[in-house]
Design a protein around this motif. Structure first.
Motif, PDB file in Angstrom:
ATOM      1  N   PHE A 147       1.507  -0.330  -6.560  1.00 13.36           N
ATOM      2  CA  PHE A 147       2.116   0.825  -6.396  1.00 13.36           C
ATOM      3  C   PHE A 147       3.794   0.513  -6.349  1.00 13.36           C
ATOM      4  O   PHE A 147       4.029  -0.173  -5.432  1.00 13.36           O
ATOM      5  N   ILE A 158       1.955   2.512 -11.190  1.00 10.92           N
ATOM      6  CA  ILE A 158       0.980   2.016 -10.651  1.00 10.92           C
ATOM      7  C   ILE A 158       0.108   1.529 -11.763  1.00 10.92           C
ATOM      8  O   ILE A 158      -0.080   1.786 -12.607  1.00 10.92           O
ATOM      9  N   THR A 178      -0.473  11.904  -5.413  1.00 14.11           N
ATOM     10  CA  THR A 178      -0.282  10.429  -4.909  1.00 14.11           C
ATOM     11  C   THR A 178       0.133  10.508  -3.231  1.00 14.11           C
ATOM     12  O   THR A 178       0.258  11.640  -3.001  1.00 14.11           O
TER      13      THR A 178
END
Length: 344
Positions: free
Chosen positions: A263, A279, A337
């Motif tokens: 990430f 990502i 997220t």
């Protein structure tokens, strides 16, 4: 590995001998077997009764995506306190409202002791949340100022969840069970208006164990209809990586385990102004950009415990290559997220 590779879930995660079973399982375990666990300190001495109690953590979470709304619901037991939230995100208006709960020392809430059966609930004058687990089927009951719901989360026929257990820290363990791309049945009323469920999707998370005293993670989740297929995605970094990971992709219910992911994002960039997450995986099977639109956040600094929690709602672009080598292109796929630090 697709879901054709079978590793049946054990009846109990922890055997009577005290051995913890690690790895991926096909289906939820019926019992964590906490009564069998021999918890020791870093000097190999039996942990105290207080450590046995306070070092165990558990949380349960459900996300729901409809054409109009995103709903996130969670209950967490970190022993010192129990906390919960339910937020409602209006996609078109880009507005978020939430109801939250905070309870001390196990009072006024309960958690499901099993990943496949039991009840978790919390309530106060603001409303209530209840997760009912019945033979692996998740039921959600909500009563908040904005939402009234009685829902069941249904997988595709023969679809398998991601269920796994890894060693954690020096003598702990973490069991995590997740399933995305689930259909919804029941009733959902938002702001006194009934919502159709024919295009709604959901996912759940059950996590429990003797987790690190100080931990952090990054996480991504998608429940979406893409190119006439129902997809589900769960990606994480920072936890559950000691042996195997929890990264998995569902396509019309078929489960595809993925490798580790990275990430890349900035915590110091305002989420609306040019804050793009990347990502990706080193093997080239995951390459995604995430554009946040809104955020549910909370910072707690309560002496023994600290939490810096941010869950973002936004859109994913990019691709995922499944275990069969098929490339799935994502364009403006709505999802979540999370960036979370916890000392508990």
């Amino acid at each position: 590995m697709t879901q054709l590779d079978i590793n049946l879930a054990p009846e109990s995660l922890i055997l009577p001998s005290g051995k913890v079973l690690f790895g991926h399982f096909d289906g939820p375990v019926k019992s964590l077997g906490l009564e069998n666990f021999n918890y020791v300190n870093v000097m190999d001495k039996p942990a105290s009764a207080m450590a046995n109690h306070f070092h165990f953590k558990q949380f349960q979470f459900v996300s729901i995506v409809t054409p109009r709304f995103v709903i996130g619901v969670a209950i967490a037991d970190i022993r010192y306190v129990g906390s919960a939230f339910c937020y409602l995100y209006d996609i078109k208006a880009n507005s978020l409202v939430e109801t939250s709960w905070l309870k001390p020392l196990g009072m006024g809430y309960q958690m499901s002791p099993s990943p496949s059966s039991g009840k978790a609930k919390i309530s106060n004058r603001k409303g209530s949340i209840a997760f009912n687990l019945v033979d692996g089927l998740w039921q959600l009951v909500l009563n908040t100022p904005q939402i009234d719901a009685e829902l069941e989360l249904h997988p595709h026929a023969l679809s398998l969840p991601m269920a796994m257990c890894n060693p954690t820290g020096y003598s702990g363990w973490t069991y995590t069970q997740k399933h995305n791309g689930l259909k919804l049945k029941g009733s959902l009323v938002v702001n006194a208006e009934p919502q159709p469920l024919n295009h709604a999707l959901a996912g759940y998370d059950y996590s429990a164990g003797y987790m690190r005293r100080e931990t952090s993670w990054r996480w991504a989740s998608i429940n979406a209809n893409v190119n006439n297929k129902v997809i589900g995605l769960n990606l994480a970094a920072g936890v559950n990586e000691t042996g195997c990971n929890e990264n998995v992709f569902w396509v019309d219910g078929a489960r595809h385990l993925l490798g580790p992911v990275h990430f890349e994002f900035s915590r110091h960039t305002h989420m609306i102004n040019n804050s793009i997450w990347r990502i990706y995986s080193d093997n080239g099977r995951v390459e995604l950009n995430f554009h946040p639109r809104n955020c549910r956040q909370e910072k707690l600094n309560l002496w023994l415990i600290k939490s810096n929690f941010r869950q973002f709602i936004g859109y994913f672009d990019g691709f995922i290559i499944d275990s069969d080598g098929v490339k799935h292109q994502l364009k403006q796929a709505l999802g979540l997220t999370e960036d979370h630090f916890a000392r508990w």
